[in-house]
Design an enzyme around this catalytic site. Structure first.
Site, PDB file in Angstrom:
ATOM      1  N   LYS A  37       0.825  -1.213   0.000  1.00 47.88           N
ATOM      2  CA  LYS A  37       0.000   0.000   0.000  1.00 47.88           C
ATOM      3  C   LYS A  37       0.864   1.270   0.000  1.00 47.88           C
ATOM      4  CE  LYS A  37      -1.695   0.954   4.164  1.00 47.88           C
ATOM      5  NZ  LYS A  37      -2.507   0.732   5.364  1.00 47.88           N
ATOM      6  N   HIS A 259      21.855  -2.179   4.297  1.00 46.82           N
ATOM      7  CA  HIS A 259      21.979  -0.841   3.705  1.00 46.82           C
ATOM      8  C   HIS A 259      23.377  -0.253   3.911  1.00 46.82           C
ATOM      9  CE1 HIS A 259      17.771  -1.381   3.336  1.00 46.82           C
ATOM     10  NE2 HIS A 259      17.365  -0.800   4.441  1.00 46.82           N
ATOM     11  N   ASP A 417      30.250  23.151  -1.889  1.00 54.47           N
ATOM     12  CA  ASP A 417      28.942  22.596  -1.561  1.00 54.47           C
ATOM     13  C   ASP A 417      28.114  22.356  -2.813  1.00 54.47           C
ATOM     14  OD1 ASP A 417      26.444  22.092  -0.520  1.00 54.47           O
ATOM     15  OD2 ASP A 417      26.082  24.150   0.103  1.00 54.47           O
ATOM     16  N   TRP A 505      27.975  25.779   9.811  1.00 53.52           N
ATOM     17  CA  TRP A 505      27.497  25.972   8.435  1.00 53.52           C
ATOM     18  C   TRP A 505      26.264  26.846   8.460  1.00 53.52           C
ATOM     19  CZ3 TRP A 505      23.044  24.535   5.540  1.00 53.52           C
ATOM     20  CH2 TRP A 505      23.198  24.632   4.158  1.00 53.52           C
TER      21      TRP A 505
HETATM   22  P1  NDP Z   1      30.080  18.802  11.942  1.00 54.06           P
HETATM   23  O1  NDP Z   1      31.547  18.817  12.023  1.00 54.06           O
HETATM   24  O2  NDP Z   1      29.326  19.853  12.628  1.00 54.06           O
HETATM   25  O3  NDP Z   1      29.543  17.404  12.439  1.00 54.06           O
HETATM   26  C1  NDP Z   1      30.022  16.231  11.921  1.00 54.06           C
HETATM   27  C2  NDP Z   1      29.299  15.081  12.557  1.00 54.06           C
HETATM   28  O4  NDP Z   1      29.911  14.810  13.793  1.00 54.06           O
HETATM   29  C3  NDP Z   1      27.865  15.342  12.915  1.00 54.06           C
HETATM   30  O5  NDP Z   1      27.026  15.088  11.844  1.00 54.06           O
HETATM   31  C4  NDP Z   1      27.626  14.382  14.059  1.00 54.06           C
HETATM   32  O6  NDP Z   1      27.280  13.155  13.540  1.00 54.06           O
HETATM   33  C5  NDP Z   1      28.994  14.207  14.664  1.00 54.06           C
HETATM   34  N1  NDP Z   1      29.047  14.812  15.993  1.00 54.06           N
HETATM   35  C6  NDP Z   1      28.326  15.820  16.492  1.00 54.06           C
HETATM   36  N2  NDP Z   1      28.643  16.033  17.787  1.00 54.06           N
HETATM   37  C7  NDP Z   1      29.592  15.146  18.095  1.00 54.06           C
HETATM   38  C8  NDP Z   1      30.338  14.871  19.255  1.00 54.06           C
HETATM   39  N3  NDP Z   1      30.158  15.546  20.374  1.00 54.06           N
HETATM   40  N4  NDP Z   1      31.252  13.882  19.213  1.00 54.06           N
HETATM   41  C9  NDP Z   1      31.442  13.177  18.092  1.00 54.06           C
HETATM   42  N5  NDP Z   1      30.763  13.394  16.960  1.00 54.06           N
HETATM   43  C10 NDP Z   1      29.852  14.371  16.956  1.00 54.06           C
HETATM   44  O7  NDP Z   1      29.801  18.830  10.368  1.00 54.06           O
HETATM   45  P2  NDP Z   1      28.602  18.484   9.416  1.00 54.06           P
HETATM   46  O8  NDP Z   1      29.241  18.027   8.179  1.00 54.06           O
HETATM   47  O9  NDP Z   1      27.635  17.576  10.036  1.00 54.06           O
HETATM   48  O10 NDP Z   1      27.932  19.885   9.156  1.00 54.06           O
HETATM   49  C11 NDP Z   1      27.173  20.559  10.146  1.00 54.06           C
HETATM   50  C12 NDP Z   1      25.818  20.942   9.607  1.00 54.06           C
HETATM   51  O11 NDP Z   1      25.929  21.715   8.429  1.00 54.06           O
HETATM   52  C13 NDP Z   1      25.022  19.709   9.239  1.00 54.06           C
HETATM   53  O12 NDP Z   1      23.723  19.854   9.679  1.00 54.06           O
HETATM   54  C14 NDP Z   1      25.079  19.713   7.733  1.00 54.06           C
HETATM   55  O13 NDP Z   1      23.950  19.113   7.173  1.00 54.06           O
HETATM   56  C15 NDP Z   1      25.120  21.196   7.426  1.00 54.06           C
HETATM   57  N6  NDP Z   1      25.733  21.385   6.119  1.00 54.06           N
HETATM   58  C16 NDP Z   1      24.896  21.406   5.098  1.00 54.06           C
HETATM   59  C17 NDP Z   1      25.382  21.530   3.843  1.00 54.06           C
HETATM   60  C18 NDP Z   1      24.435  21.465   2.736  1.00 54.06           C
HETATM   61  O14 NDP Z   1      23.225  21.478   2.924  1.00 54.06           O
HETATM   62  N7  NDP Z   1      24.929  21.375   1.536  1.00 54.06           N
HETATM   63  C19 NDP Z   1      26.796  21.700   3.545  1.00 54.06           C
HETATM   64  C20 NDP Z   1      27.599  21.656   4.722  1.00 54.06           C
HETATM   65  C21 NDP Z   1      27.060  21.497   5.965  1.00 54.06           C
HETATM   66  P3  NDP Z   1      26.117  12.210  14.101  1.00 54.06           P
HETATM   67  O15 NDP Z   1      25.028  13.035  14.664  1.00 54.06           O
HETATM   68  O16 NDP Z   1      25.754  11.550  12.851  1.00 54.06           O
HETATM   69  O17 NDP Z   1      26.779  11.325  15.063  1.00 54.06           O
HETATM   70  C1  BG6 Z   2      14.122  -0.389   5.993  1.00 54.69           C
HETATM   71  C2  BG6 Z   2      14.124  -0.739   7.446  1.00 54.69           C
HETATM   72  O1  BG6 Z   2      14.867  -1.302   5.258  1.00 54.69           O
HETATM   73  O2  BG6 Z   2      14.687   0.907   5.826  1.00 54.69           O
HETATM   74  C3  BG6 Z   2      13.392   0.299   8.270  1.00 54.69           C
HETATM   75  O3  BG6 Z   2      13.493  -1.990   7.607  1.00 54.69           O
HETATM   76  C4  BG6 Z   2      13.926   1.679   7.984  1.00 54.69           C
HETATM   77  O4  BG6 Z   2      13.497   0.006   9.647  1.00 54.69           O
HETATM   78  C5  BG6 Z   2      13.959   1.924   6.497  1.00 54.69           C
HETATM   79  O5  BG6 Z   2      13.057   2.613   8.617  1.00 54.69           O
HETATM   80  C6  BG6 Z   2      14.634   3.248   6.169  1.00 54.69           C
HETATM   81  O6  BG6 Z   2      14.460   3.536   4.828  1.00 54.69           O
HETATM   82  P1  BG6 Z   2      14.542   5.030   4.307  1.00 54.69           P
HETATM   83  O7  BG6 Z   2      14.465   4.888   2.843  1.00 54.69           O
HETATM   84  O8  BG6 Z   2      13.380   5.753   4.905  1.00 54.69           O
HETATM   85  O9  BG6 Z   2      15.846   5.566   4.801  1.00 54.69           O
END
Ligand code: NDP
Ligand code: BG6
Length: 510
Positions: A37, A259, A417, A505
């Protein structure tokens, strides 16, 4: 059908529309279910609307539920995205969707199904070849019965037969081997399409092009320049009615073993000899063969608990979810380190992180480069990171140091970017399922999982899963809505990934 050498993502339309005298039937087993669905019919509709399916294709739903064709149509209609001019076309699509109830285990029911398919084929293209596609949107415990019955009673003798199967493909190496042996006793590999829907996502399909159509990455894509690779999947919601499935399966089987591992393979693989499906899958298998099984000392597992201040879903912990045993030790979060022991990657950690009930929805690949050697800037350089954001808001960005613009002589972290929503106007990316279902019609198996690939993927994860389940390892509790587990950050740091926390950012000036 798709020529093996056709470029990835190209749509050989002539091959779909060029055979008007062939009947096509798409059977949805489990047509009364949620996946059908929410995903399958809506994608079939979009492919139909956009003229991407062979003309005249019929969609036959089959399930145990006693309902009529009208019931099925009423059930799927709210999920079909319909634009202002599409109303009439939608009605035509619905006319091609029929339903028949039936058992999954009774051979006689499949003979009736076969008779119904033959009747529909005669309506479409009398006395002409007929191609049949069977989509198993079913729980795994009935895969075997259904496929055996399909083989016995429902195979087209005049055209192709293709079977699409949904994960889970087993629970570990041995159960997966049983399923694979069963399928290979019935069908040849060319007829089996194992779906991993991440392989249908735009940015995942982009990896091949990014890596192998850009010389700039060639010398940098190895242990000599790369410090770590981090692949992250996060969801801000919990089980959404799938507690009993999830309690059995857990996040490692649900997301990490398939995945995330697929993403790892696409990042790590060598350049294939061509873009043909088997050349690409051969390279992915080679990556997996170079991986040793994940070891428990490089794994962190977690299970979410309610947010005491939460409302609705976030006020319910995993164990409190109806359908989940109150003492379940299943994990809803996992971080693990994989190592690809080959010449290119030896010593580079591939850190896989995935979790439900976290702070945001995100899937990304973060390639962190080594620190600058012979630094002349007094330790102010942060490591470059190349980030491929799979979702949401598809983007590719390279975090890099630049001089502050103007008279200032300092430096700061900025980025190159490529945000798809900013760069490409009116972007309307197809759903992953839409692309993959179209590939089945085209006979293109590039983005489907081959049996040897699957066996290797289980080899990497089975010892870990047996260890966790055999020892009843208690997952670390985390509160609904947190960013992740600090223990996972510590693990990533231990293997060499560095989070500086200095990058910020802001949306660029438009
Ligand atoms: P950051 O250096 O800010 O973060 C990198 C990653 O580190 C995070 O995604 C997070 O991952 C992880 N992190 C955060 N806090 C901690 C911590 N205390 N200890 C260890 N790991 C940590 O860089 P990003 O590349 O994530 O950029 C920041 C923001 O800017 C993001 O929201 C990004 O989407 C945005 N951005 C957007 C762009 C675009 O739209 N084109 C371009 C560049 C940046 P996790 O939560 O997965 O653990
Ligand atoms: C599926 C998992 O394969 O992928 C789900 O069974 C998960 O638990 C989903 O939510 C995530 O898919 P997407 O495309 O929303 O990232």
């Amino acid at each position: 059908m798709a020529s093996p050498g056709s470029s990835p993502g190209s749509t050989p339309m002539m091959e779909l529309t060029g055979a008007p005298n062939v009947a096509h039937i798409f059977v949805v087993f489990g047509a009364s279910g949620d996946l059908a669905k929410r995903k399958i019919y809506p994608c079939l509709w979009l492919l139909y609307r956009d003229g991407l399916l062979p003309p005249g294709t019929k969609f036959l739903g089959y399930a145990r539920s006693v309902m009529t064709t009208e019931d099925l149509r009423a059930r799927i209609t709210p999920f079909l995205k319909v634009g202002s001019g599409d109303q009439e076309m939608k009605e035509n699509f619905l006319k091609t969707c029929t339903y028949m109830p039936g058992s999954y285990t009774d051979g006689a029911a499949f003979e009736k199904l076969n008779a119904e398919m033959s009747r529909l084929e005669d309506e479409m293209a009398p006395e002409q070849p007929a191609n049949r596609i069977f989509y198993l949107a079913l729980p795994p415990q009935i895969f075997m019965a259904v496929t055996a019955n399909v083989k016995k009673a429902c195979m087209s003798t005049t055209g192709y037969n293709r079977v699409i199967v949904e994960k889970p493909f087993g629970m570990d190496s041995s159960s997966s081997a049983v399923l694979s042996n069963h399928l290979s006793s019935l069908f040849v590999e060319d007829q089996i399409y194992r779906i991993d829907h991440y392989l249908g996502k735009e940015m995942v399909q982009n990896l091949l092009v990014l890596r192998f159509a850009n010389t700039v990455f060639t010398p940098a894509w190895s242990r000599s320049a790369i410090q770590s690779v981090m692949i992250t999947f996060k969801e801000p919601f919990g089980l959404r009615g799938r507690a009993s499935y999830f309690h059995d399966v857990g996040i490692i089987r649900d997301v990490m073993q398939n995945h995330l591992l697929q993403l790892l393979c696409l990042i790590a693989m060598e350049k294939p000899a061509s873009t043909s499906p088997d050349d690409i899958r051969d390279e992915k298998v080679k990556v997996l063969k170079c991986m040793s099984p994940i070891t428990p000392d490089e794994v962190v597992t977690g299970q979410y608990v309610a947010d005491p201040n939460g409302e609705g879903e976030s006020a319910v912990g995993f164990r409190e979810d109806p359908g989940c045993p109150p003492d379940s030790k299943q994990c809803t979060y996992a971080a693990a380190v994989g190592w690809v022991r080959n010449e290119r990657w030896d010593g580079v950690p591939f850190i896989l992180k995935c979790g439900k009930a976290l702070d945001e929805r995100k899937a990304e690949i973060r390639i962190q480069f080594r620190p600058v050697a012979g630094d002349i800037f007094g330790g102010r350089c942060q490591r470059n990171e190349f980030v491929i954001r799979v979702q949401p808001k598809e983007a590719v960005y390279m975090k890099m140091m630049v001089k502050r613009p103007g008279r200032d002589t300092g430096m700061f972290e900025s980025e190159m970017d490529l945000s798809y929503h900013l760069r490409y106007k009116d972007l309307n990316l197809p759903d992953a399922y839409e692309k993959l279902i179209q590939d089945v019609f085209l006979g293109n198996q590039m983005n489907f999982v081959r049996s040897d690939e699957l066996a290797e993927a289980w080899r990497v994860f089975t010892p870990l899963l047996h260890h966790i389940e055999g020892h009843q390892i208690e997952p670390i509790k985390y509160q609904f809505g947190v960013r992740g587990l600090p223990e996972a950050d510590t693990l990533a740091a231990k293997v060499g990934h560095h989070y500086s926390g200095t990058y910020s950012w802001s949306t660029p000036h438009l």
